[in-house]
Motif scaffolding. Structure first.
Motif, mmCIF file in Angstrom:
data_model
loop_
_atom_site.group_PDB
_atom_site.id
_atom_site.type_symbol
_atom_site.label_atom_id
_atom_site.label_comp_id
_atom_site.label_asym_id
_atom_site.label_seq_id
_atom_site.Cartn_x
_atom_site.Cartn_y
_atom_site.Cartn_z
ATOM 1 N N PRO A 1 0.869 -1.186 0.000
ATOM 2 C CA PRO A 1 0.000 0.000 0.000
ATOM 3 C C PRO A 1 0.904 1.235 0.000
ATOM 4 O O PRO A 1 2.041 1.170 0.475
ATOM 5 C CB PRO A 1 -0.765 -0.106 1.315
ATOM 6 N N ALA A 2 0.407 2.341 -0.523
ATOM 7 C CA ALA A 2 1.261 3.520 -0.700
ATOM 8 C C ALA A 2 1.027 4.563 0.381
ATOM 9 O O ALA A 2 1.309 5.733 0.179
ATOM 10 C CB ALA A 2 1.017 4.112 -2.087
ATOM 11 N N ASP A 3 0.555 4.136 1.555
ATOM 12 C CA ASP A 3 0.182 5.150 2.548
ATOM 13 C C ASP A 3 0.843 4.954 3.897
ATOM 14 O O ASP A 3 0.257 5.236 4.929
ATOM 15 C CB ASP A 3 -1.337 5.185 2.715
ATOM 16 N N HIS A 4 2.066 4.460 3.883
ATOM 17 C CA HIS A 4 2.733 4.274 5.176
ATOM 18 C C HIS A 4 4.185 4.700 5.065
ATOM 19 O O HIS A 4 4.717 4.925 3.989
ATOM 20 C CB HIS A 4 2.619 2.809 5.605
ATOM 21 N N LEU A 5 4.809 4.815 6.234
ATOM 22 C CA LEU A 5 6.229 5.150 6.316
ATOM 23 C C LEU A 5 7.000 3.964 6.861
ATOM 24 O O LEU A 5 6.476 3.214 7.681
ATOM 25 C CB LEU A 5 6.428 6.323 7.293
ATOM 26 N N ILE A 6 8.235 3.806 6.428
ATOM 27 C CA ILE A 6 9.134 2.796 6.995
ATOM 28 C C ILE A 6 10.456 3.491 7.275
ATOM 29 O O ILE A 6 11.073 4.058 6.369
ATOM 30 C CB ILE A 6 9.317 1.611 6.018
ATOM 31 N N GLU A 7 10.852 3.468 8.547
ATOM 32 C CA GLU A 7 12.068 4.191 8.896
ATOM 33 C C GLU A 7 13.331 3.381 8.667
ATOM 34 O O GLU A 7 14.335 3.888 8.216
ATOM 35 C CB GLU A 7 12.023 4.601 10.380
#
Lengths: 457, 457
Positions: free
Chosen positions: A98-104
């Motif tokens: 999905p294109a709606d999250h962040l990954i640090e």
């Protein structure tokens, strides 16, 4: 995430932190993995030009943009992508993001992807489970079962719905539950096999629809008649909960779902007073707040705490940080009042560039228009308005009835009411112009498109 | 009251409640009294056109606009007005009213004025004292002495400075103290007599300066050299505390000094949730707040309390209602940063009308210009910019080098760099036009005024 997100520009296409949108971050994250092909994007027709433009802006070649004619949830959408990939590569593996999250922590994510690939090679359908670091009640969870080898994958014991707080605390303590991230990795053929086994009607409908696809510029159009025949369901319900080959790869990669302004604040870097500022902000005795100014306007905050302040060209939100999920109440009021601030931004993106309505009056409107290099507006005419164009940068090629001529910086022309006209940018720099519309009716729907390179005529 | 007030547009010229400014409200309040002459306004040179325009807008003929070349506090300013009135009427009486307060009960005020007039006729200098309804620590107080007849006037026993809370509470309980409203009524000649007695140097300086006055359009200019020689002092210190003919007329007329956004909120009509909204506001679970939207933009508030939110074209303030007096900290930061948001609004008023910078880019600027009926911009030229003008309403008379021609709605013209030009409105309706400036430098100071009907060349 109103007022920054609008119906025609949802949050995945917004640059919420830094210069890139969540969609662009997601694409670049995938591109950094070994052996990855060009990304296949499944999106609605409304967002097709934004997807194309955002890919281009980060220099990523598209592996296909598949247009869902109607929303049918994730299981059919992923099936479209699987069919598309199999066209080119019968051994293709899908990394579904999905294109709606962040990954640090991208390296932790890469390691999890490597684990999932070994599972996929053995025919497993792998879900990425995020190791919880607190008792979140807003996500679904995945309970792991037996370990699958040494590399960190597990059988999925079961999927569980969003828990209450006590249950979430128990999940956290037990250590065997992970958040359902919505990211998956599996061979395309295996996904379709399992879909055929557990949701055969869906597979048939999607296959038929995909078979009747058409090409339109860079887009692959799926006919509505076929796709609408598919049941609507999520990959979780339709496939992952039913197959006996579901695996989970737990990972701690600083994943966060940016569901609201407060969750953005929570994951953002903040100053000593726990504030996150974007744009031109003057902050006095302000704590724990997210403040986002828009172009050409400053925001000053004074003696406030735990606020979210988000400004855009036509709407400003001032909310308590713990209440931002109720911004839907505001959006509902806008809908009921027949307004537009929940649908569009003042600045509107088009396949050829953008326009922004910078001034309006009783019988006129002023627009700032940018035409991308190589782009052209449709050949068009208006029944009710005349237009004055003043070029302020670049070189525009203007068609006005029988004449075709160039217009340079500081040159102007007049487009009489009813004349057939077109604006084209043959140069390598953007053309920027000011358009002054004059007439009794100035709505966007006063347009007859005679020809359009983007298939809109 | 930043961001609505700016250095060149202080709060008395703002429409804070309703459509009229505090200055206009004050003028109309005076005009409603029996036997009142046209108002004499004393103001700084910076505000002269605003004063003229705001008087005209409410249809009040001016009795003179006297321009203070430098600020010398209230005693010299009132002396100027007294000298001006005596020119026309040796028996003239002055009602002195600062232009920055509200009065709710105009009939109580009228009764107090009638009382003060009888005192003035007997040679008293009357101050209006507001009967306190709570223990305010932000105002000076007047202690009354013996009654002067039956009509409600008293000798002034003494003026007292802003008290601490305990003292203010005692004043309130004793019932013989009133707030010093800054409003006075006296014969012009008596004021000058008392000024000559107690501050002779001031009277001499003001008399000399007034004697050397010049006329400029509707304005009376006081030469700086003379006026600057006057000591700077308030009427309270210079005259009222020293004369033995000082009287006070206590009155309960719903007077309030609008010193801040919170005091405006306190006196404004509010909704059931104790909110005051101006403009396009959507309010959800919001309490005790003042929210003021600006043109073309909505504000939504959600789950907040006791806030002041004020939006303008170039700056938005979000403050706790109890902290609004500290908006000066924000203004100081703007000053230190060399910014402009504390000096001017984006929309700038000129004697001929107004302009608003609605769009800017690297080498261009777009302005929306309104020219009042009968008005004309200066005959001017620019060294660095060319201009495109598109008329969107009214009929403009354009001078461009040797040509003079009319430009009507939906017509445009081009003013080349360096050409001598002028814009005039000979009609009876405002002319509105869009100006697109193009050039390497677009500052307001790139202007050579060759002729100007407003004395600015």
């Amino acid at each position: 995430m109103w007022p920054l997100s609008r119906q025609n520009q949802p949050k995945q296409f917004l640059a919420l932190m830094g210069d890139r949108s969540l969609f662009q971050e997601t694409v670049l994250r995938a591109q950094a993995l070994d052996g990855v092909q060009a990304p296949v994007t499944v999106c609605s027709e409304d967002h097709r030009f934004m997807v194309g433009e955002q890919l281009q802006a980060v220099g990523v070649a598209s592996g296909g943009i598949l247009l869902e004619p109607v929303a049918r949830n994730t299981a059919p959408a992923i099936a479209l992508a699987a069919l598309h990939v199999l066209e080119h590569d019968p051994d293709g593996t899908l990394l579904v993001m999905p294109a709606d999250h962040l990954i640090e922590d991208e390296s932790a994510f890469r390691a999890a992807v490597a684990t999932a690939r070994t599972l996929a090679d053995d025919g497993w359908l792998a879900a990425f489970g995020i190791r919880p670091d607190y008792a979140e009640t807003g996500y679904g969870y995945i309970l792991r079962g037996d370990a699958l080898g040494e590399e960190g994958g597990f059988r999925i014991e079961r999927f569980v719905e969003k828990p209450d707080l006590a249950t979430a605390e128990r999940y956290l303590a037990e250590g065997t539950y992970a958040w359902n991230s919505g990211m998956f990795l599996f061979r395309a053929d295996r996904y379709l096999q399992e879909l055929g086994r557990h949701a055969p009607q869906m597979l048939d409908a999607v296959r038929d629809a995909y078979g009747a696809r058409t090409s339109d510029l860079d887009f692959t159009r799926i006919p509505e008649a076929g796709f609408a025949a598919s049941p609507s369901d999520s990959i979780d319900y339709a496939v992952m909960e039913k197959t006996d080959r579901a695996a989970v790869v737990p990972v701690s990669c600083g994943w966060s779902d940016i569901g609201s302004w407060s969750s953005l604040w929570a994951v953002a870097e903040r100053d000593d007073d726990d504030n996150r500022h974007e744009g031109d902000v003057i902050s006095v005795d302000t704590r724990g707040s997210l403040v986002r100014a828009s172009e050409r306007r400053m925001i000053a905050t004074l003696g406030v705490e735990d606020l979210v302040v988000v400004d855009t060209a036509d709407a400003t939100l001032v909310a308590h940080k713990d209440r931002v999920q109720d911004v839907k109440i505001v959006v509902d009021r806008l809908k009921k009042a027949g307004r537009q601030e929940h649908l569009f931004h003042r600045k509107v993106y088009r396949p050829w560039g953008s326009y922004d309505s910078i001034g309006v009056g009783p019988r006129f409107q002023v627009k700032r228009i940018v035409v991308k290099p190589g782009a052209a507006l449709s050949l068009q005419k208006h029944a009710h308005r005349a237009e004055h164009w003043i070029v302020v940068s670049g070189i525009a090629e203007v068609t006005c009835d029988d004449r075709v001529f160039d217009l340079r910086e500081n040159e102007s022309t007049y487009i009489p009411r009813g004349s057939v006209h077109r604006l084209r940018n043959n140069g390598s720099e953007p053309v920027e112009l000011i358009e002054v519309q004059s007439g009794s009716y100035l709505g966007e729907d006063d347009i007859v498109r005679l020809e359009d390179v983007y298939g809109r005529s």
